[in-house]
Design an enzyme around this catalytic site. Structure first.
Site, short mmCIF file in Angstrom:
data_model
loop_
_atom_site.label_atom_id
_atom_site.label_comp_id
_atom_site.label_asym_id
_atom_site.label_seq_id
_atom_site.Cartn_x
_atom_site.Cartn_y
_atom_site.Cartn_z
N LYS A 1 18.50 19.06 0.08
CA LYS A 1 19.53 18.80 1.24
C LYS A 1 19.85 20.25 2.05
O LYS A 1 20.59 20.84 0.73
CB LYS A 1 20.40 17.72 1.16
CG LYS A 1 20.03 16.39 1.48
CD LYS A 1 20.76 15.72 0.95
CE LYS A 1 20.16 13.93 1.47
NZ LYS A 1 22.14 13.33 1.19
N HIS B 1 30.49 7.99 -0.46
CA HIS B 1 30.52 9.24 0.97
C HIS B 1 30.52 8.38 1.69
O HIS B 1 31.01 9.78 3.35
CB HIS B 1 29.44 9.39 0.59
CG HIS B 1 28.84 10.86 -0.47
ND1 HIS B 1 28.86 10.64 -2.12
CD2 HIS B 1 29.27 12.03 -0.82
CE1 HIS B 1 28.96 10.66 -2.80
NE2 HIS B 1 28.56 12.18 -1.71
N ASN C 1 25.00 8.22 -2.12
CA ASN C 1 26.07 8.12 -0.87
C ASN C 1 26.93 7.26 -1.54
O ASN C 1 27.91 7.02 -0.20
CB ASN C 1 25.09 8.34 0.50
CG ASN C 1 24.61 9.37 0.29
OD1 ASN C 1 25.05 10.21 1.36
ND2 ASN C 1 22.86 8.60 1.23
N GLU D 1 15.14 10.30 2.15
CA GLU D 1 16.05 9.15 2.32
C GLU D 1 15.55 8.19 2.82
O GLU D 1 16.84 7.87 4.42
CB GLU D 1 17.19 9.76 2.64
CG GLU D 1 18.48 9.45 2.13
CD GLU D 1 20.03 10.68 2.15
OE1 GLU D 1 21.07 9.84 1.24
OE2 GLU D 1 20.21 10.70 3.64
N ARG E 1 17.00 6.56 -2.32
CA ARG E 1 17.66 7.56 -2.37
C ARG E 1 19.04 7.21 -1.46
O ARG E 1 20.20 8.48 -2.03
CB ARG E 1 16.97 8.77 -1.69
CG ARG E 1 18.20 10.38 -1.73
CD ARG E 1 17.45 11.64 -1.05
NE ARG E 1 18.02 13.03 -1.35
CZ ARG E 1 17.91 13.74 -1.50
NH1 ARG E 1 16.50 13.98 -1.30
NH2 ARG E 1 18.80 15.18 -1.49
N HIS F 1 33.01 10.49 3.52
CA HIS F 1 32.85 11.86 4.05
C HIS F 1 33.89 11.39 5.18
O HIS F 1 34.20 13.01 6.03
CB HIS F 1 31.80 11.96 4.23
CG HIS F 1 30.70 12.63 3.05
ND1 HIS F 1 29.03 12.69 3.69
CD2 HIS F 1 30.69 14.21 2.68
CE1 HIS F 1 28.85 13.54 2.60
NE2 HIS F 1 29.63 14.57 2.16
N ARG G 1 10.77 31.73 9.64
CA ARG G 1 10.25 30.47 9.11
C ARG G 1 10.22 30.06 7.91
O ARG G 1 8.91 28.91 7.62
CB ARG G 1 8.73 30.82 10.07
CG ARG G 1 8.77 30.67 11.26
CD ARG G 1 7.46 29.91 12.05
NE ARG G 1 7.57 29.90 13.28
CZ ARG G 1 7.06 30.82 13.96
NH1 ARG G 1 6.80 31.91 13.05
NH2 ARG G 1 7.34 30.23 15.11
N GLU H 1 31.18 13.58 -8.37
CA GLU H 1 30.02 12.56 -8.48
C GLU H 1 29.06 12.55 -9.46
O GLU H 1 28.57 11.56 -10.12
CB GLU H 1 29.10 13.98 -8.09
CG GLU H 1 29.70 14.91 -6.17
CD GLU H 1 29.09 13.84 -5.54
OE1 GLU H 1 28.14 12.80 -5.80
OE2 GLU H 1 29.68 13.79 -4.48
N LYS I 1 19.87 12.39 -10.14
CA LYS I 1 19.41 12.37 -9.00
C LYS I 1 18.23 12.79 -8.93
O LYS I 1 17.46 11.96 -8.00
CB LYS I 1 20.73 13.55 -8.37
CG LYS I 1 20.25 13.52 -7.08
CD LYS I 1 21.08 14.40 -6.26
CE LYS I 1 21.34 14.95 -4.76
NZ LYS I 1 21.70 15.80 -4.51
N HIS J 1 35.62 18.72 -1.75
CA HIS J 1 35.28 16.93 -1.51
C HIS J 1 35.28 16.21 -2.31
O HIS J 1 34.80 15.07 -2.14
CB HIS J 1 33.70 17.94 -1.27
CG HIS J 1 32.27 17.22 -1.60
ND1 HIS J 1 31.88 16.31 -0.41
CD2 HIS J 1 31.46 16.42 -2.58
CE1 HIS J 1 31.18 15.64 -0.50
NE2 HIS J 1 30.61 15.26 -2.21
#
Length: 346
Positions: free
Chosen positions: A129, A229, A226, A218, A222, A233, A107, A171, A208, A248
């Site tokens: 993330k 993206h 993206n 997000e 936020r 993506h 956990r 980025e 960022k 990427h």
């Protein structure tokens, strides 16, 4: 403003200080073959604490649940308990997957991310993330949790190939486009590799961090991170198992061009701004023309920003500013892909 838990500087000094200030029962390094050879081999000469090494295969294809199982098993076999520390040393795959593994093992145990690629230093180092790919969908399984510490040392960038450096630079371009026109003007005047990496990395982390501090989960602002993206993506996922798969940052660079075209279509940037962005990216990157338009568009429907199966994306509101939650139609994505291919031919 860079958060206190993110440290930029000499890796050995910062890491040694952190370990001496805490009392961990066990310490492990999670690495892939690349980061073991090029990064751990450099710093381990000056490490004064005991540690275990867990090695996984490199590459995006290994950012999956089966790799997580392998790491969880090793943590169990090596008798890591709740007072243990996992140090993730490598690129975005290592940091994302390692953080996810640490956050779910017993956990949650403490973990440090030490990003060693430009991409991971300017992107994965900030925002908490964590997660893995599933069924060819990028980062579809994951959680939000900040590392206990992030240590960024730009000397690791010397170990990267030109292609890997350029991948991370996408980025950097994105951060400038959404938040800092002056910085975009500055980097676009230089050859991409003539920039000061300490300045570049600190600048991206600051942007960022500032955005994430206002919206960790997000739900709003936020989402501007993206930009590029939604389509990027989808392109990356489409080419994931192709022989000519894209890194990427290469996919995101294409996504930036496409979503800049969409911004122009929405009258948020003018034609000259679209041309500036397109020409600069095509000058930096050697990008292939795209096929599989229908698959790319299909993959945009899996984007986590979508609402009720409506495709939502970010668009520029002038260079240096960005809007989010903009509904777009598949036909406009198709036109943006056509625009990209057309510009590749010029």
């Amino acid at each position: 403003m860079i958060p206190d838990h993110i440290k930029i500087g000499d890796i050995e000094k910062i890491l040694s200080k952190y370990i001496s200030e805490n009392n961990f029962s066990k310490i492990g390094f999670l690495v892939d073959i690349n980061s073991a050879n090029k990064c751990l081999s450099i710093i381990k000469q000056n490490i004064k604490f005991d540690y275990q090494i867990i090695t996984i295969e490199e590459g995006e294809k290994n950012k999956c649940l089966s790799t997580c199982e392998k790491v969880w098993k090793e943590l169990i076999n090596k008798k890591f308990d709740r007072n243990s520390l996992l140090i993730n040393l490598g690129g975005g795959v290592i940091c994302d997957l390692g953080g996810f593994v640490a956050s779910t093992y017993m956990r949650g145990i403490d973990f440090i991310n030490i990003p060693t690629t430009l991409l991971s230093q300017v992107d994965a180092s900030v925002g908490g993330k964590l997660g893995v790919d599933f069924q060819n969908l990028k980062n579809i399984i994951g959680i939000f949790r900040e590392p206990n510490s992030v240590i960024v040392d730009t000397t690791f960038l010397n170990s990267l190939s030109e292609r890997e450096l350029k991948s991370g630079f996408a980025e950097v371009i994105k951060h400038c486009l959404i938040r800092d026109k002056e910085m975009f003007d500055k980097i676009s005047r230089n050859h991409w590799n003539q920039n000061d990496w300490d300045e570049i990395v600190s600048h991206s982390i600051s942007i960022k961090s500032e955005v994430v501090s206002k919206d960790l989960k997000e739900s709003g602002l936020r989402k501007i991170l993206n930009f590029g993206h939604t389509i990027g993506h989808a392109i990356e996922s489409t080419y994931l198992n192709e022989k000519n798969k894209l890194l990427h940052g290469e996919a995101i660079a294409i996504g930036i061009i496409c979503e800049s075209f969409i911004s122009y279509h929405h009258n948020k940037i003018d034609k000259s701004e679209l041309e500036i962005i397109t020409k600069y990216i095509l000058k930096v990157y050697d990008l292939p023309k795209l096929d599989f338009f229908d698959t790319i568009i299909k993959n945009t429907y899996h984007d986590k920003k979508n609402i009720s199966q409506n495709i939502r994306t970010c668009i520029l509101n002038g260079i240096g500013s960005c809007d989010y939650d903009i509904k777009i139609e598949p036909e406009l994505i198709y036109k943006s892909l056509e625009y990209f291919n057309q510009k590749c031919d010029e």
